[in-house]
Scaffold this active site. Structure first.
Site, PDB file in Angstrom:
ATOM      1  N   LYS A 110      38.777  38.259  65.833  1.00  0.00           N
ATOM      2  CA  LYS A 110      39.034  38.440  64.399  1.00  0.00           C
ATOM      3  C   LYS A 110      38.973  37.103  63.664  1.00  0.00           C
ATOM      4  O   LYS A 110      38.426  37.008  62.558  1.00  0.00           O
ATOM      5  CB  LYS A 110      40.406  39.095  64.191  1.00  0.00           C
ATOM      6  CG  LYS A 110      40.464  40.552  64.621  1.00  0.00           C
ATOM      7  CD  LYS A 110      41.880  41.083  64.609  1.00  0.00           C
ATOM      8  CE  LYS A 110      41.917  42.511  65.112  1.00  0.00           C
ATOM      9  NZ  LYS A 110      43.270  43.035  65.313  1.00  0.00           N
ATOM     10  N   GLN A 168      49.252  42.833  65.363  1.00  0.00           N
ATOM     11  CA  GLN A 168      48.531  43.283  66.544  1.00  0.00           C
ATOM     12  C   GLN A 168      49.438  44.129  67.451  1.00  0.00           C
ATOM     13  O   GLN A 168      50.553  43.733  67.773  1.00  0.00           O
ATOM     14  CB  GLN A 168      48.001  42.072  67.320  1.00  0.00           C
ATOM     15  CG  GLN A 168      47.147  42.408  68.523  1.00  0.00           C
ATOM     16  CD  GLN A 168      45.855  43.083  68.143  1.00  0.00           C
ATOM     17  OE1 GLN A 168      45.202  42.716  67.171  1.00  0.00           O
ATOM     18  NE2 GLN A 168      45.467  44.087  68.912  1.00  0.00           N
ATOM     19  N   ASP A 222      44.874  47.448  58.195  1.00  0.00           N
ATOM     20  CA  ASP A 222      44.613  48.334  59.331  1.00  0.00           C
ATOM     21  C   ASP A 222      44.653  49.816  58.936  1.00  0.00           C
ATOM     22  O   ASP A 222      44.215  50.670  59.695  1.00  0.00           O
ATOM     23  CB  ASP A 222      45.648  48.083  60.437  1.00  0.00           C
ATOM     24  CG  ASP A 222      45.021  47.503  61.693  1.00  0.00           C
ATOM     25  OD1 ASP A 222      43.779  47.534  61.804  1.00  0.00           O
ATOM     26  OD2 ASP A 222      45.760  47.038  62.568  1.00  0.00           O
TER      27      ASP A 222
END
Length: 284
Positions: free
Chosen positions: A52, A96, A119
């Protein structure tokens, strides 16, 4: 043989467009910013976070990383999320997963501002997706929909079978397909005659996380197969949820593993961050 849907090529095209959008915003004095929070030292998460970071750099997006020890308290993580919610330089926040056991994952995801939920996992954004007015859409299913569009696959009136009912892929991709006027069946571990259900499908989206569970003989001649699964078999081999070799003999188009859906996930994260920055520019 089926046409191979090249996720790498589609992602590369999108990332070029994203980089152009980022440059346009920078010329207006706004740099899109993504904060990535990693708690603990999970090897797969570490690799994903580094990917990322590299993708952000290539697109010109500011990336701020927070690597916290595995013993981090829930209150400490929630305080960090709140700081990021209030930071005008950050347009997207990603925590995460998985998180260590002492931290309530749902509580953390709900603490992220829905306006920075890159997300697309916040209940507010899930609800907006359900009613057909999405703000942020979850990255992997969003990537699936972009791939289908890029391949010119019109879902209207088609029978789509989704295998897997996770909140991350199965449920949201089913809602996205419904929004495109598909007839959608969601299958799971208790589905009776899974093979029979799959055989009806014009489009199969496999997201169950079991190596080669979907047999090639189940695929209808001329169907489209989107394989979201990434399963490690042995030391190095990666396979999807679908038997690729036999399925590709029957399908009209199919995604490979790796190189199919995978490259789209981070691409859509970048896109969501860019869109959030654009919205903040309109507000300011």
């Amino acid at each position: 043989m089926a046409k191979i849907i090249d996720g790498k090529a589609i992602a590369a095209k999108m990332r070029t467009e994203i980089a152009a959008g980022v440059l346009e915003l920078k010329q207006k004095g706004i740099t899109p910013g993504l904060a990535v929070v990693l708690v603990g030292d999970d090897p797969a998460s570490r690799v994903y976070v580094s990917m990322k970071e590299k993708a952000c750099a290539e697109a010109g997006i500011f990336s701020d990383e927070y690597k916290l020890p595995a013993e981090t308290a829930e209150a400490e993580l929630l305080a960090l999320v709140e700081r990021l919610n209030n930071d005008p330089a950050i347009h997207g926040i990603l925590v995460q997963l998985p998180l260590p056991p002492q931290i309530d994952t749902e509580k953390v995801l709900e603490a992220i501002s829905p306006l920075k939920d890159a997300d697309g996992f916040h209940p507010y954004n899930v609800g907006r997706l359900a009613v057909g007015k999405p703000l942020f859409q979850p990255c992997t299913p969003y990537g699936v929909m972009v791939m289908l569009k890029e391949e010119g696959i019109d879902l209207a009136g088609k029978e789509v079978v989704v295998i897997g009912r996770s909140n991350i892929v199965g449920k949201p991709v089913a809602m996205m397909c419904l929004a495109q006027n598909a007839t959608v069946t969601v299958c799971h571990s208790r589905t009776r005659d899974l093979a029979g259900v799959v055989r009806r499908a014009d489009v199969v989206i496999a997201a169950v996380g079991r190596p080669e569970m979907v047999k090639g003989e189940w695929i209808k001649e001329g169907a489209v197969v989107i394989d979201v699964g990434v399963n490690r078999v042995g030391e190095k081999k990666l396979v999807g949820d679908v038997e690729f070799s036999s399925a590709s003999e029957r399908a009209a188009a199919i995604t490979p593993v790796p190189g199919g859906v995978g490259p789209m996930t981070i691409t859509m994260l970048l896109y969501n961050t860019l869109e959030s920055a654009r919205r903040s520019a309109e507000i300011s």
